[in-house]
Motif scaffolding. Structure first.
Motif, PDB file in Angstrom:
ATOM      1  N   SER A 208      22.470  44.076  43.516  1.00 18.44           N
ATOM      2  CA  SER A 208      21.198  43.523  44.037  1.00 18.44           C
ATOM      3  C   SER A 208      21.487  42.401  45.019  1.00 18.44           C
ATOM      4  O   SER A 208      20.888  42.333  46.098  1.00 18.44           O
TER       5      SER A 208
ATOM      6  N   ARG B 239       5.383  53.461  47.669  1.00 16.18           N
ATOM      7  CA  ARG B 239       5.272  54.301  48.883  1.00 16.18           C
ATOM      8  C   ARG B 239       4.444  55.539  48.602  1.00 16.18           C
ATOM      9  O   ARG B 239       3.654  55.972  49.432  1.00 16.18           O
TER      10      ARG B 239
ATOM     11  N   SER C 261      13.648  48.752  37.816  1.00 17.05           N
ATOM     12  CA  SER C 261      14.398  49.179  38.995  1.00 17.05           C
ATOM     13  C   SER C 261      13.556  48.953  40.251  1.00 17.05           C
ATOM     14  O   SER C 261      12.450  49.494  40.388  1.00 17.05           O
ATOM     15  N   TYR C 262      14.104  48.161  41.147  1.00 20.11           N
ATOM     16  CA  TYR C 262      13.424  47.850  42.421  1.00 20.11           C
ATOM     17  C   TYR C 262      13.171  49.134  43.210  1.00 20.11           C
ATOM     18  O   TYR C 262      12.089  49.350  43.749  1.00 20.11           O
ATOM     19  N   ARG C 263      14.175  50.020  43.230  1.00 20.28           N
ATOM     20  CA  ARG C 263      14.053  51.282  43.983  1.00 20.28           C
ATOM     21  C   ARG C 263      12.910  52.125  43.461  1.00 20.28           C
ATOM     22  O   ARG C 263      12.135  52.679  44.232  1.00 20.28           O
ATOM     23  N   ASP C 264      12.827  52.226  42.100  1.00 21.89           N
ATOM     24  CA  ASP C 264      11.752  53.039  41.518  1.00 21.89           C
ATOM     25  C   ASP C 264      10.399  52.437  41.877  1.00 21.89           C
ATOM     26  O   ASP C 264       9.464  53.151  42.226  1.00 21.89           O
ATOM     27  N   GLU C 265      10.312  51.092  41.807  1.00 17.07           N
ATOM     28  CA  GLU C 265       9.029  50.438  42.116  1.00 17.07           C
ATOM     29  C   GLU C 265       8.647  50.709  43.575  1.00 17.07           C
ATOM     30  O   GLU C 265       7.502  51.027  43.886  1.00 17.07           O
ATOM     31  N   LEU C 266       9.652  50.629  44.449  1.00 14.30           N
ATOM     32  CA  LEU C 266       9.416  50.854  45.885  1.00 14.30           C
ATOM     33  C   LEU C 266       8.954  52.291  46.130  1.00 14.30           C
ATOM     34  O   LEU C 266       8.011  52.543  46.887  1.00 14.30           O
ATOM     35  N   ARG C 267       9.627  53.222  45.442  1.00 13.41           N
ATOM     36  CA  ARG C 267       9.292  54.643  45.607  1.00 13.41           C
ATOM     37  C   ARG C 267       7.850  54.892  45.171  1.00 13.41           C
ATOM     38  O   ARG C 267       7.069  55.554  45.854  1.00 13.41           O
TER      39      ARG C 267
ATOM     40  N   GLN D  69      22.537  43.584  48.315  1.00 16.20           N
ATOM     41  CA  GLN D  69      21.598  44.505  48.972  1.00 16.20           C
ATOM     42  C   GLN D  69      21.222  44.012  50.372  1.00 16.20           C
ATOM     43  O   GLN D  69      21.031  44.784  51.287  1.00 16.20           O
TER      44      GLN D  69
ATOM     45  N   LYS E 107      24.572  45.618  38.192  1.00 21.48           N
ATOM     46  CA  LYS E 107      23.195  45.505  38.701  1.00 21.48           C
ATOM     47  C   LYS E 107      22.999  44.202  39.470  1.00 21.48           C
ATOM     48  O   LYS E 107      22.441  44.184  40.573  1.00 21.48           O
TER      49      LYS E 107
ATOM     50  N   ILE F 261      15.057  41.023  43.900  1.00 19.78           N
ATOM     51  CA  ILE F 261      14.783  42.431  43.564  1.00 19.78           C
ATOM     52  C   ILE F 261      15.244  42.801  42.149  1.00 19.78           C
ATOM     53  O   ILE F 261      15.125  43.936  41.731  1.00 19.78           O
TER      54      ILE F 261
END
Ligand code: SAM
Length: 352
Positions: free
Chosen positions: A258, A337, A328-334, A261, A254, A273
């Motif tokens: 990151s 959005r 999770s940065y991705r989950d937060e971003l999703r 990234q 992880k 992130i």
């Protein structure tokens, strides 16, 4: 297991050539299974020789295909050879080899990503981690499409000492697409001399914190049939007795992922992130300070020692905040959005 006398004198009887096998069973290469065959006996021999003395050894070959490397492994006098092949079209040709080496070959039709190697070899081969590697070898001209997930999976196995590493520090001789091989092999010493490198990435750190990796040799693309667009590299992996980072694999993965990234930016951008938006700046600054890492260094200039410090500090922060590792940065971003899209659609409805 075969008696040692039998092993020592073993030589395959005359067989059709690999080219003839390909014609006989109509084995046209399939792109979706990354099939590029090695027909040059000198090269298949050279790959197998990288594993050292194989007489009486236990070997697993990944993706034997028409069996060029397989024949050389058998001729080296191995006690047992486990073949894992996904494409059923190759099975009759492999069975022919199995009949030519009675009692030595086991054929498994399946996906190497799912195959459980924990129980693949006899228990008497198990060695202590600190001892010399067991007499077990993994050899494969890897299908390019699975080589990255496969090596990540095996590195996690090295870290957990399970899978093929339940037996000890099992060695691997693997053929990769040259670019992947170069990434894995990127030499850390060059970094200490102050030169960043574009190839440096997650794979080089994850491989080299757990294994001694060595470049064996390169194979030009034209040696394969059909010819791929790129050359290939043969790489040796020997698990280290003491990993260079002593944290769980998932945590190291992880942190490393990151940081890389944003590979062209300063490393603090990737470190941020690891933390939820609300605390991002403050926590990232704290982590870099405690790890004694210059936030303006690009990820490609960070040394193994830097990654070790970052992982150790992140581990402490995770111990202090039990929710942090699951973040999770991705989950937060999703989620963000999604919320913005809903807000936008609602505004749109009002405008109408
Ligand atoms: N070893 C042969 C040689 O060197 O000529 C063939 C190498 S070819 C690059 C890769 C082989 O892996 C093919 O035989 C292909 O069918 C097989 N393969 C592809 N995906 C696989 C998977 N997920 N699990 C096991 N074998 C796979």
């Amino acid at each position: 297991m075969a008696a040692s006398g039998q092993v020592a004198n073993f030589r395959l009887p005359p067989l059709p050539t690999i080219g003839e096998i390909i014609k006989l069973f109509n084995l046209r290469a399939q792109r979706q299974l990354s099939q590029n065959f090695l027909l040059d006996l000198k090269l298949t021999d050279k790959i197998v020789r990288q594993a050292g003395k194989l007489q009486g050894a236990y070997v697993c070959e990944v993706g034997p295909g028409p069996g060029g490397i397989t024949r050389r492994i058998l001729n080296a006098g191995v006690a047992e050879l486990l073949l894992i092949e996904k494409d059923p079209r190759f099975i009759p040709g492999l069975q022919m080899l199995s009949e030519a080496a009675p009692g030595r070959v086991r054929i498994a039709l399946g996906d190497i990503l799912r195959y459980k190697l924990d129980e693949a070899f006899p228990n008497h081969l198990v060695k202590n981690w600190e001892d010399d590697p067991p007499d077990i070898h993994i050899i494969g001209n890897l299908p390019f499409s699975v080589s990255t997930p496969l090596i990540i999976k095996w590195l996690e196995n090295v870290s957990n000492r399970d899978g093929p590493f339940r037996y000890g520090r099992t060695q691997m001789i693997l053929t990769f697409q040259k670019e992947i091989g170069e990434t894995i092999l990127f030499l850390l010493q060059r970094l200490t001399a102050g030169t960043g490198h574009k190839q440096r990435s997650r794979l080089s750190i994850l491989s080299q914190y757990l294994c001694k990796v060595q470049s064996c040799f390169e194979i030009p693309g034209r040696a394969f049939v059909p010819k791929p667009e790129v050359d290939a590299s043969v790489v040796r992996f020997i698990p280290l007795v003491q990993p260079k980072i002593e944290q769980p694999f998932k945590l190291v993965e992880k942190v490393v992922q990151s940081v890389f990234q944003f590979r062209r930016k300063h490393c603090h951008k990737g470190v941020r992130i690891l933390f939820p938006e609300a605390q991002r700046l403050e926590k990232a600054e704290q982590m870099l300070m405690l790890a004694d890492v210059d936030p303006t260094l690009p990820p490609t200039r960070l040394s193994m020692q830097h990654f070790k410090s970052l992982c150790d500090v992140y581990r402490k922060m995770c111990d202090e905040d039990p929710n942090l590792f699951a973040y999770s940065y991705r989950d937060e971003l999703r989620e963000k959005r999604k919320r913005e899209r809903i807000k936008f659609e609602k505004t749109d409805e009002i405008d109408l």
